[in-house]
Design a protein around this motif. Structure first.
Motif, mmCIF file in Angstrom:
data_model
loop_
_atom_site.group_PDB
_atom_site.id
_atom_site.type_symbol
_atom_site.label_atom_id
_atom_site.label_comp_id
_atom_site.label_asym_id
_atom_site.label_seq_id
_atom_site.Cartn_x
_atom_site.Cartn_y
_atom_site.Cartn_z
ATOM 1 N N ALA A 36 41.025 -47.180 80.914
ATOM 2 C CA ALA A 36 41.007 -46.780 79.507
ATOM 3 C C ALA A 36 39.579 -46.504 79.035
ATOM 4 C CB ALA A 36 41.647 -47.865 78.650
ATOM 5 N N LEU A 40 38.063 -43.013 77.582
ATOM 6 C CA LEU A 40 37.417 -42.949 76.266
ATOM 7 C C LEU A 40 35.989 -42.434 76.339
ATOM 8 C CD1 LEU A 40 38.715 -46.294 74.703
ATOM 9 C CD2 LEU A 40 39.502 -43.967 74.210
ATOM 10 N N LEU A 184 44.140 -43.409 68.984
ATOM 11 C CA LEU A 184 43.661 -42.728 70.190
ATOM 12 C C LEU A 184 43.683 -41.216 70.001
ATOM 13 C CD1 LEU A 184 42.785 -42.808 73.166
ATOM 14 C CD2 LEU A 184 45.217 -42.846 73.790
ATOM 15 N N TYR A 187 40.887 -40.173 67.767
ATOM 16 C CA TYR A 187 39.603 -40.279 68.471
ATOM 17 C C TYR A 187 39.391 -39.082 69.377
ATOM 18 C CZ TYR A 187 36.140 -41.992 71.843
ATOM 19 O OH TYR A 187 35.043 -42.118 72.652
ATOM 20 N N TYR A 192 44.100 -38.836 74.481
ATOM 21 C CA TYR A 192 45.518 -39.083 74.242
ATOM 22 C C TYR A 192 46.362 -38.416 75.327
ATOM 23 C CZ TYR A 192 49.987 -38.994 71.677
ATOM 24 O OH TYR A 192 51.288 -39.147 71.288
ATOM 25 N N TYR A 195 46.253 -40.395 78.546
ATOM 26 C CA TYR A 195 47.145 -41.556 78.530
ATOM 27 C C TYR A 195 48.588 -41.128 78.769
ATOM 28 C CZ TYR A 195 49.920 -45.507 77.077
ATOM 29 O OH TYR A 195 50.852 -46.508 77.063
#
Length: 364
Positions: A36, A40, A184, A187, A192, A195
């Motif tokens: 993760a 990010l 998410l 951001y 996204y 994920y």
């Protein structure tokens, strides 16, 4: 060393479980949260690595939940339940309860059937447009059926009377997870998407492992069975096919699908879940004991074994061939594969259909 031995004897169910269990738990969380963090970072290369990390973290979490469900990790059922519930937040299966997950999976072992609370097949047959959409998605390897089952897990407490006591809990889980997903997306839409792609890969890996491990009948529990599932009164109370305790049936309709028999370390990718005959022979054996148990029970048996004996280990290329060739037919399934040795014959030729929507993470 004495301290570690004392911890193992106090907390873990089996001798020798401390190091492999802690290693798997640490790896699972590191892969998930480390993946993760890489996603990010918004660095394209790191995002790609992070997506794979997220995927594998969820896979290992799922199979650790499976060990917890069998109380194979810790001595205390309470500790297994706590760990299983926590890990289920990583897999996205937390909309349902760990208690339901464990109860439904135990019924799979006791009743020797694939137990599902929601049968999507009659609905799709009645709605041909939706069926065509699902077929198109599955042809493209999108796990549409698994997405349907996870969606059903989310909405079940609001439409199933027996689960109405879970509505507040499920609403809170929805609020937390959907808020995190919204944050998410705000951001980074790319993060996204990473994920979502990781989650689709995760579902695909789990259903690849599930698809060919049994040719059990699919059974929907009756309302009476739902209310009495902890008592396990009798298979007829659940609508099960009446084969409770029939080890011969279980053995003949269970198949192992390891990544490799010759190179056992490769099976760590799925935490040895492919040694499925060994697991059903001794369900409480921990994941790290399954390769040795498989060799003890069956030796290095492969799909070349014929006759009246079960195919204990389906060669990986035949697994891939069956998964590919049956990906659309698997939506509605082929009931003839539950009869006789038709399924085993198709497995030998890489043309088995198998099952889908049977994940232990979706106790709808």
């Amino acid at each position: 060393m004495m301290m570690f031995r004392r911890i193992e004897e106090t907390c873990f169910r089996y001798k020798g479980s401390l190091i492999p269990s802690i290693s798997a738990l640490l790896y699972c969380h590191l892969a998930y949260f480390g993946g993760a963090a890489l996603v990010l970072s918004l660095n394209p290369v790191l995002m790609g690595i992070g997506t794979i990390g997220l995927t594998h973290g969820m896979v290992i979490a799922a199979y650790l939940i499976h060990d917890c469900a069998h109380n194979a990790l810790f001595k205390s059922p309470h500790h297994n339940a706590l760990m299983g519930s926590q890990l289920n937040w990583l897999t996205g299966g937390c909309y349902g309860t760990y208690a339901d997950l464990r109860a439904q999976h135990m019924r799979h072992h006791v009743d020797h059937a694939d137990i599902i609370g929601f049968d999507y097949r009659p609905y799709l047959v009645r709605h041909p447009v939706q069926l065509r959409i699902v077929k198109a998605l599955e042809w493209l390897y999108v796990p549409a059926v698994e997405i349907i089952m996870h969606g059903a897990l989310v909405i079940a407490p609001f439409i199933v009377e027996e689960k109405k006591n879970q509505r507040l809990r499920t609403a809170m889980v929805i609020a937390v997870r959907f808020s995190l997903l919204a944050v998410l997306f705000l951001y980074s839409a790319a993060a996204y998407a990473c994920y979502l792609f990781a989650y689709v890969l995760f579902l695909t890996i789990l259903r690849f492992m599930d698809a060919l491990q049994h040719n059990y009948e699919i059974v929907l529990p009756s309302r009476k069975g739902r209310a009495a599932h902890e008592g396990l009164e009798g298979p007829e109370e659940f609508g099960a096919p009446g084969r409770r305790g029939d080890r011969a049936y279980e053995h003949a309709h269970t198949f192992s699908n390891p990544v490799s028999v010759a190179r056992p370390w490769l099976n760590l990718v799925t935490l040895n879940f492919g040694y499925h005959n060994a697991h059903h022979a001794r369900p409480t054996a921990p994941w790290h004991a399954l390769p040795a148990l498989h060799n003890e029970l069956y030796g290095r048996v492969s799909g070349e074994q014929r006759g009246n004996e079960a195919i204990f280990a389906i060669p990986f290329l035949k697994q891939l061939s069956s998964f590919h060739s049956g990906r659309v037919a698997r939506i509605l399934g082929d009931d003839c594969e539950t009869k006789g040795n038709r399924f085993a014959q198709r497995l030998e030729h890489g043309r088995a259909v198998g099952a889908t929507g049977m994940s232990f993470l979706t106790p709808v």
